[in-house]
Motif scaffolding. Structure first.
Motif, mmCIF file in Angstrom:
data_model
loop_
_atom_site.group_PDB
_atom_site.id
_atom_site.type_symbol
_atom_site.label_atom_id
_atom_site.label_comp_id
_atom_site.label_asym_id
_atom_site.label_seq_id
_atom_site.Cartn_x
_atom_site.Cartn_y
_atom_site.Cartn_z
ATOM 1 N N UNK A 197 0.844 -1.207 0.000
ATOM 2 C CA UNK A 197 0.000 0.000 0.000
ATOM 3 C C UNK A 197 0.877 1.253 0.000
ATOM 4 N N UNK A 198 1.902 1.273 0.857
ATOM 5 C CA UNK A 198 2.815 2.429 0.905
ATOM 6 C C UNK A 198 3.491 2.625 -0.457
ATOM 7 N N UNK A 199 3.900 1.526 -1.029
ATOM 8 C CA UNK A 199 4.569 1.551 -2.335
ATOM 9 C C UNK A 199 3.657 2.162 -3.406
ATOM 10 N N UNK A 200 2.395 1.718 -3.461
ATOM 11 C CA UNK A 200 1.474 2.214 -4.495
ATOM 12 C C UNK A 200 1.059 3.668 -4.243
ATOM 13 N N UNK A 201 1.000 4.074 -2.974
ATOM 14 C CA UNK A 201 0.697 5.476 -2.660
ATOM 15 C C UNK A 201 1.815 6.377 -3.191
ATOM 16 N N UNK A 202 3.078 5.953 -2.980
ATOM 17 C CA UNK A 202 4.203 6.748 -3.473
ATOM 18 C C UNK A 202 4.244 6.746 -4.997
ATOM 19 N N UNK A 203 3.978 5.588 -5.589
ATOM 20 C CA UNK A 203 3.974 5.515 -7.057
ATOM 21 C C UNK A 203 2.870 6.405 -7.631
ATOM 22 N N UNK A 204 1.696 6.385 -6.998
ATOM 23 C CA UNK A 204 0.580 7.231 -7.432
ATOM 24 C C UNK A 204 0.970 8.706 -7.360
ATOM 25 N N UNK A 205 1.659 9.088 -6.271
ATOM 26 C CA UNK A 205 2.074 10.489 -6.119
ATOM 27 C C UNK A 205 3.020 10.896 -7.247
ATOM 28 N N UNK A 229 -3.942 2.935 -8.839
ATOM 29 C CA UNK A 229 -5.053 3.143 -7.901
ATOM 30 C C UNK A 229 -5.800 1.824 -7.634
ATOM 31 N N UNK A 230 -6.004 1.051 -8.696
ATOM 32 C CA UNK A 230 -6.694 -0.229 -8.542
ATOM 33 C C UNK A 230 -5.901 -1.167 -7.633
ATOM 34 N N UNK A 231 -4.587 -1.246 -7.864
ATOM 35 C CA UNK A 231 -3.747 -2.140 -7.057
ATOM 36 C C UNK A 231 -3.698 -1.696 -5.603
ATOM 37 N N UNK A 232 -3.686 -0.375 -5.377
ATOM 38 C CA UNK A 232 -3.700 0.150 -4.010
ATOM 39 C C UNK A 232 -4.990 -0.266 -3.303
ATOM 40 N N UNK A 233 -6.124 -0.069 -3.969
ATOM 41 C CA UNK A 233 -7.417 -0.442 -3.383
ATOM 42 C C UNK A 233 -7.476 -1.939 -3.096
ATOM 43 N N UNK A 234 -6.960 -2.731 -4.025
ATOM 44 C CA UNK A 234 -6.959 -4.193 -3.871
ATOM 45 C C UNK A 234 -6.115 -4.614 -2.659
ATOM 46 N N UNK A 235 -4.913 -4.045 -2.540
ATOM 47 C CA UNK A 235 -4.022 -4.404 -1.416
ATOM 48 C C UNK A 235 -4.643 -3.999 -0.082
#
Length: 315
Positions: A197-205, A229-235
């Motif tokens: 989740x942390x990883x995808x939040x940073x990637x999204x930013x 965003x989809x992967x973040x929600x899924x995780x």
């Protein structure tokens, strides 16, 4: 055999009470059993009984048959010192670990974190580079195929993400593959999913701020953003489901406080501060001296601009 049964209880079931009972059975028959001593110490460490764990790690160190076993026991002592903010002692102990086993990547990893905590950023950077080198050496050598290598895979992903911040596309793809490998093989999925989740939040930013990939194709950038965003929600959803299942299965067992605390970490990460406070209150109802819960609940109140309660819990 008793020591192995105990390991099954703490490794797969998080049933630390039964695990400790079996370790005690093992030590009744052989008071110098390295595996029983070290595993009992590790269980007490997980229960945050650090001062009780250290003498057992010392005993395991003395019972060890080779430098690899001595390094494992000494590392446990370093972790306990680290957790009780005896940082100078912890750094010295971690260096002793590396002298015993120069491939002990977790020791280099932890030295980097402690040095950073102390504000010694040059020393921390050197240790991060050292840790990354050791992780990569292990990755090339083993491909992290063995069960015992999977935690190295997970921490390697963390080091790459936190230190390098993956400023090019290939870094992110490699980091994501390491997290996925960890997720597939580790029994406890929730802490890997939290890191993802942390990883995808940073990637999204980075994608949102157009700092990543130098996309000239806006359609491609938007597609990548949507996928992230989809992967973040899924995780997030799978992590919460995993913790809810663990909470239900433990049925009020004292160790459920860790599951409530981790669930709160998910909520904090996505800005669900009131939900985080609810989860942490449940953890404190089980253990009213659970330090991690006090810290996290203080952060939640701070984020809600409730500074009086934030100060109270930080104290």
């Amino acid at each position: 055999i008793y020591a192995d049964i105990g390991q099954v209880y703490y490794w797969y079931d998080d049933d630390f009470v039964k695990a400790l009972a079996y370790f005690d059975y093992a030590l009744k028959y052989d008071s110098a059993s390295y595996h029983a001593l070290r595993r009992k110490a590790l269980t007490l460490e997980l229960l945050e009984e650090y001062d009780t764990a250290i003498p057992l790690y010392d005993a395991a160190f003395n019972a060890a048959k080779d430098d690899k076993e001595r390094a494992d026991a000494k590392f446990g002592i370093g972790v306990c010192q680290d957790r009780t903010t005896r940082f100078t002692e912890a750094i010295d102990t971690y260096h002793q670990v590396i002298r015993l086993d120069d491939s002990f990547v977790y020791a280099a990893h932890n030295i980097a974190i402690v040095e950073s905590t102390l504000g010694n950023y040059d020393a921390s950077t050197r240790e991060w580079v050292n840790a990354m080198g050791l992780y990569h050496k292990e990755y090339v050598r083993t491909g992290f195929r063995k069960r015992e290598d999977v935690y190295k895979c997970y921490y390697y992903a963390n080091v790459l993400f936190l230190f390098k911040r993956g400023n090019v596309e290939n870094d992110f793809e490699f980091i994501e593959s390491l997290y996925q490998l960890s997720l597939d093989r580790l029994p406890d999925k929730s802490f890997v999913l939290l890191a993802m989740c942390r990883f995808y939040i940073e990637k999204r930013r980075l994608i949102t701020e157009k700092e990543l990939f130098n996309y000239q194709d806006e359609q491609k950038r938007q597609k990548c953003l949507e996928d992230t965003r989809y992967k973040l929600t899924h995780c997030f959803r799978k992590g919460i489901e995993s913790l809810d299942k663990a909470i239900k299965e433990k049925n009020g067992h004292p160790t459920v406080k860790f599951d409530y605390s981790r669930k709160a970490e998910y909520c904090l990460l996505l800005g669900q501060y009131e939900n985080a406070i609810q989860q942490l209150t449940l953890a404190l109802n089980i253990d009213d001296e659970f330090g991690k819960a006090f810290e996290s609940i203080a952060i939640a109140y701070y984020k809600l601009h409730n500074f009086d309660d934030a100060i109270k819990y930080f104290k």
